[in-house]
Design a protein around this motif. Structure first.
Motif, PDB file in Angstrom:
ATOM      1  N   VAL A   1       0.853  -1.186   0.000  1.00 67.99           N
ATOM      2  CA  VAL A   1       0.000   0.000   0.000  1.00 67.99           C
ATOM      3  C   VAL A   1       0.890   1.237   0.000  1.00 67.99           C
ATOM      4  O   VAL A   1       1.877   1.310   0.747  1.00 67.99           O
ATOM      5  CB  VAL A   1      -0.941   0.022   1.226  1.00 67.99           C
ATOM      6  CG1 VAL A   1      -1.786   1.293   1.230  1.00 67.99           C
ATOM      7  CG2 VAL A   1      -1.840  -1.203   1.225  1.00 67.99           C
TER       8      VAL A   1
ATOM      9  N   LEU B   1      -6.309  -0.352   7.586  1.00 62.48           N
ATOM     10  CA  LEU B   1      -6.301  -0.502   6.127  1.00 62.48           C
ATOM     11  C   LEU B   1      -6.824  -1.867   5.684  1.00 62.48           C
ATOM     12  O   LEU B   1      -7.456  -1.982   4.630  1.00 62.48           O
ATOM     13  CB  LEU B   1      -4.878  -0.311   5.591  1.00 62.48           C
ATOM     14  CG  LEU B   1      -4.280   1.086   5.753  1.00 62.48           C
ATOM     15  CD1 LEU B   1      -2.770   1.064   5.540  1.00 62.48           C
ATOM     16  CD2 LEU B   1      -4.934   2.054   4.776  1.00 62.48           C
TER      17      LEU B   1
ATOM     18  N   GLN C   1     -10.210  -2.773   3.714  1.00 65.71           N
ATOM     19  CA  GLN C   1     -10.746  -1.523   3.172  1.00 65.71           C
ATOM     20  C   GLN C   1     -10.442  -1.414   1.670  1.00 65.71           C
ATOM     21  O   GLN C   1      -9.488  -2.018   1.170  1.00 65.71           O
ATOM     22  CB  GLN C   1     -10.138  -0.324   3.899  1.00 65.71           C
ATOM     23  CG  GLN C   1     -10.426  -0.285   5.382  1.00 65.71           C
ATOM     24  CD  GLN C   1     -11.904  -0.176   5.666  1.00 65.71           C
ATOM     25  OE1 GLN C   1     -12.617   0.593   5.030  1.00 65.71           O
ATOM     26  NE2 GLN C   1     -12.390  -0.957   6.638  1.00 65.71           N
TER      27      GLN C   1
ATOM     28  N   ALA D   1      -4.484   6.293   0.811  1.00 70.23           N
ATOM     29  CA  ALA D   1      -4.004   4.919   0.659  1.00 70.23           C
ATOM     30  C   ALA D   1      -4.422   4.348  -0.696  1.00 70.23           C
ATOM     31  O   ALA D   1      -5.615   4.259  -1.000  1.00 70.23           O
ATOM     32  CB  ALA D   1      -4.557   4.037   1.785  1.00 70.23           C
TER      33      ALA D   1
END
Length: 342
Positions: A26, A58, A61, A77
């Motif tokens: 990420v 994160l 998601q 992100a």
């Protein structure tokens, strides 16, 4: 359930879409545009001087969310693009920059399912672009003389695709010794590409493309002249590209203060059918371009230096023309140079 449901997806596709999962890379971008890449692991944190970001915030998601660090800084992100990965990945040799990789993929006409030879795998940046283009049904054979560079490239390629790519083979050795035949494209990123032109010619199918990436004008000249004089390639094309960012904010539109200028030259040429003689070039090279002694010897070009009498001028200051000058002009245009009747 259909056949398409049972068929595995293209290599690496699972790491390019969907919700963030364990092991995903990420890219976190702060308000100033600074980017940080993290590999997600449950229970871990990403630490900066602006606080920490929980990996758990994160996981699960979608891309494009904003997470806030413990210091109150927001981070966007997203999964890193190939260009982001290339510019930040571990390097053995200098990478082929994305602007040149895009040109190679386009102008070397790399296509899905193509059989491609690559010499000079370096850090694997160009290999990633080639593999994404040829897909699982293609074949990429990469030659690298240095074993340490080959190892770095293999790790980078596996990191980007999430594992070994089924279409890729790395060979530690010299392309000049290859026995590969019937390949569609050859890409050369090496110090002396002219040394392997014989091997490239033997490997390529008629109509195939060779593309060389070189850094200096002397390399550019030598590889073009070698391809031109080999007798099995059509006329080479050579160029470079430069990329400049633009600052756009309301009416304040101006070029960026920095740009990616010269990184390398690209040369492409098409393989002719066996036994075919290349067409004669229509353009004449400039004097001295091919080392013509007449261009560097004053006695060969200046009659005065050679001690020979000067020839009569072709035309006088009053507009007259010498007879030999008139005879040398085609009949259709003589009227404009014929002396006026007295």
């Amino acid at each position: 359930m259909t056949d398409s449901d049972l068929r595995p997806g293209p290599t690496g596709a699972a790491h390019r879409r969907g919700l963030f999962t364990k092991g995903d890379r990420v890219q976190l971008t702060d308000p100033k545009g600074r980017k940080h890449t993290v590999v997600l692991e449950p229970g871990q944190q990403f630490h900066t001087h602006r606080g920490a970001v929980e990996h758990d915030a994160l996981l699960g998601q979608p891309e494009g969310i904003v997470v806030t660090s413990t210091g109150g800084t927001d981070y966007l992100a997203l999964r890193p693009l190939l260009v982001d990965f290339v510019l930040s990945m571990p390097r053995g040799a200098t990478v082929v920059y994305p602007k040149d990789a895009g040109q190679i993929v386009t102008y070397a006409d790399i296509f899905p399912g193509a059989r491609v030879l690559e010499a000079g795998v370096g850090s694997g940046a160009l290999s990633c672009s080639l593999l994404r283009t040829i897909g699982d049904a293609g074949r990429l054979i990469s030659y690298e003389r240095r074993e340490d560079f080959a190892a770095i490239a293999a790790r980078n390629i596996e990191t980007f695709f999430g594992g070994p790519h089924p279409a890729h083979t790395i060979i530690v050795g010299d392309l000049a010794e290859t026995t590969e035949r019937e390949v569609d494209r050859v890409v050369l990123d090496m110090l002396a590409p002219w040394d392997v032109v014989d091997a490239v010619s033997a490997a390529l199918v008629p109509g195939g493309v060779v593309c060389a990436y070189v850094a200096t004008t002397t390399q550019l000249s030598r590889v073009v002249e070698t391809l031109r004089g080999h007798g099995t390639f059509a006329e080479p094309a050579a160029w470079e590209t430069m990329m400049r960012d633009w600052h756009v904010e309301g009416l304040a539109v101006r070029p960026g203060h920095r740009m990616v200028g010269h990184t390398g030259f690209l040369v492409t040429a098409r393989r002719l059918a066996d036994g075919v003689t290349p067409p004669v070039r229509r353009r004449r090279p400039a004097k001295g371009a091919l080392g013509d002694p007449a261009a560097t010897d004053p006695a060969a070009t200046d009659p005065a230096e050679a001690g020979a009498p000067l020839a009569e001028p072709a035309a006088t200051a009053l507009g007259g023309a010498a007879p030999e000058a008139v005879d040398a002009v085609p009949e259709a245009t003589r009227e404009s140079v014929t002396p006026p009747a007295s």
